[in-house]
Design an enzyme around this catalytic site. Structure first.
Site, PDB file in Angstrom:
ATOM      1  N   ARG A   1      -3.532  -9.960   4.931  1.00  0.00           N
ATOM      2  CA  ARG A   1      -3.986 -10.058   3.534  1.00  0.00           C
ATOM      3  C   ARG A   1      -2.856  -9.536   2.652  1.00  0.00           C
ATOM      4  O   ARG A   1      -2.513  -8.359   2.722  1.00  0.00           O
ATOM      5  CB  ARG A   1      -5.259  -9.204   3.374  1.00  0.00           C
ATOM      6  CG  ARG A   1      -5.879  -9.246   2.003  1.00  0.00           C
ATOM      7  CD  ARG A   1      -7.091  -8.311   1.967  1.00  0.00           C
ATOM      8  NE  ARG A   1      -7.755  -8.333   0.690  1.00  0.00           N
ATOM      9  CZ  ARG A   1      -7.359  -7.643  -0.374  1.00  0.00           C
ATOM     10  NH1 ARG A   1      -6.296  -6.867  -0.308  1.00  0.00           N
ATOM     11  NH2 ARG A   1      -8.011  -7.727  -1.509  1.00  0.00           N
TER      12      ARG A   1
ATOM     13  N   LYS B   1       0.822  -1.220   0.000  1.00  0.00           N
ATOM     14  CA  LYS B   1       0.000   0.000   0.000  1.00  0.00           C
ATOM     15  C   LYS B   1       0.848   1.259   0.000  1.00  0.00           C
ATOM     16  O   LYS B   1       2.052   1.231   0.235  1.00  0.00           O
ATOM     17  CB  LYS B   1      -0.985  -0.043   1.164  1.00  0.00           C
ATOM     18  CG  LYS B   1      -2.098  -1.056   0.843  1.00  0.00           C
ATOM     19  CD  LYS B   1      -3.328  -0.892   1.648  1.00  0.00           C
ATOM     20  CE  LYS B   1      -4.392  -1.872   1.104  1.00  0.00           C
ATOM     21  NZ  LYS B   1      -5.305  -2.301   2.146  1.00  0.00           N
TER      22      LYS B   1
END
Ligand code: HH2
Length: 396
Positions: free
Chosen positions: A374, A340
């Site tokens: 995740r 991210k």
């Protein structure tokens, strides 16, 4: 004389055994081994002063507003500091007080019980015992525009091969999505999500690893569950589609309830919080309550603070640092830091150069309380987390 570092229960017990402590007393000392910090919501100054006095009598303490003692403020928030044992004794003493203070006792005891809880979950016939090790959820984006792998797995054969690879690399779940939720992304109609997913779900029918469907659409979730998917992952916390709670409740499957501030199209436009962790925990608590009211069993809910969903770089670091605060909810914690932009912005690297940053975030998230990570890079994450878990006394 020396300082001991006994975060791992087995280490503590070995040390007590060495001293010759009676095994019956081990759990008593375990309750004294770690300091817990508990935030009380707003209480009257009278209650706060009572809590502080009682806390001091059991060896704990309570921080209150500087003017609480003089009565110049009428209400104050409060932070309790104590061991589990001290806070249990404080709860007992609170029970003997007038109603305004006594009502805090069951709340405190419930909170202490929740933080001890080791949730279990059955997903697609597999049993997961959270706390025993950190689990890995592999990401499969059947999309043209996902932020890190858009277009790579849009062809069904490539998607199926990637899912099989992640299963072989040790993924515990595979999360399949057909709609990017990257900042600025526009919604993808349910019919198009199904069109992308159909051949992939058909091709993965025999896969041993349980599949999860990453969607905010109840129609897509219900359809995917009929196609054999075992879990629903909704980044809107079941709030985007009013039919979603009922679809999940009817199917009796586990679901991930994630915190998002705003919606993907606009969520990264200057997100502001007055108290980040309080807002996330309260929001998730309300989302869990709504889910339970809709008929979803609480013990099938996984919570997620939503890294990157309406958060600045600093917010994401604070969430990962204070992740353990989600233990208040008593549910398994899932986190998705993989590739991210908080990693990209900090290191100045593109998504395909974010593996090391992702692994650092995963390892420390696991230490700070994450039960499921995740990730896109399953093999690397599984390896890193196996070592991290062993250092923390799990996964042996
Ligand atoms: N992050 C993304 C998507 N779904 N679900 C949960 N529960 N938690 C997350 O942090 C999360 C999520 C974004 O990552 P990715 O799927 O790779 O990107 P995109 O949404 O662009 O497909």
């Amino acid at each position: 004389m020396r300082i001991l570092s006994l975060e791992c229960r087995a280490d503590l017990e070995r040390e007590l055994e060495r001293v010759g402590v009676d095994a019956a007393a081990w759990s008593i000392f375990a309750g004294k081994n770690r300091l817990l910090t508990v935030k009380l919501g707003k209480v009257s100054v009278a209650t706060a002063n009572m809590v502080k006095q009682l806390a001091l009598t059991v060896g704990a303490d309570c921080a209150v507003h500087r003017s609480a003692i003089s009565g110049r403020v009428r209400q104050t928030e409060a932070v309790l500091f104590g061991t589990r044992r001290q806070l249990e004794r404080l709860a007992q003493r609170l029970q003997e007080q007038p109603e305004c203070a006594a009502r805090l006792a069951p709340m405190l005891l419930e909170l202490l019980a929740r933080t001890e809880q080791v949730p279990e979950l059955v997903v697609g016939g597999r049993r997961f015992r959270f706390g025993s090790r950190t689990y890995v959820m592999g990401v499969l984006n059947v999309t043209p525009d996902s932020f890190s792998d858009g277009g790579r797995f849009l062809a069904p054969a490539a998607a199926i091969e990637q899912a099989e690879r992640m299963a072989a690399e040790g993924a515990d779940f595979i999360d399949i999505g057909a709609e990017s939720t990257r900042p600025g992304a526009l919604p993808v109609p349910p019919a198009e999500q199904k069109r992308r997913l159909r051949p992939v779900l058909e091709g993965l029918k025999g896969l041993k690893v349980p599949l999860s469907i990453d969607t905010m659409s109840a129609a897509v979730a219900g359809w995917a569950l009929d196609m054999g998917v075992a879990m629903v992952n909704d980044v809107s916390g079941l709030s985007a589609d009013p039919d979603m709670p009922e679809v999940v409740a009817r199917a009796g499957v586990p679901c991930v309830v994630m915190h998002m501030k705003g919606r993907p199209r606009t969520m990264q436009k200057n997100p502001v919080y007055s108290d980040l962790m309080a807002e996330i925990v309260d929001w998730l608590r309300a989302a869990v309550r709504r889910a339970v009211q809709a008929g979803i069993s609480e013990d099938r809910i996984i919570v997620d603070p939503g890294i990157g969903f309406g958060k600045t770089v600093e917010h994401n670091f604070e969430i990962l640092r204070r992740l353990g605060e989600l233990r208040t909810l008593g549910r398994p914690i899932l986190v998705g830091p993989s590739r991210k932009s908080f990693i990209g912005r900090t290191l100045g690297v593109d998504p395909d150069e974010r593996l090391e940053g992702t692994l650092a975030a995963c390892v420390l998230a696991a230490r700070n309380g994450a039960d499921i990570l995740r990730v896109h890079d399953v093999r690397a994450a599984v390896r890193a987390l196996r070592i991290a878990d062993r250092i923390d006394g799990r996964g042996g």
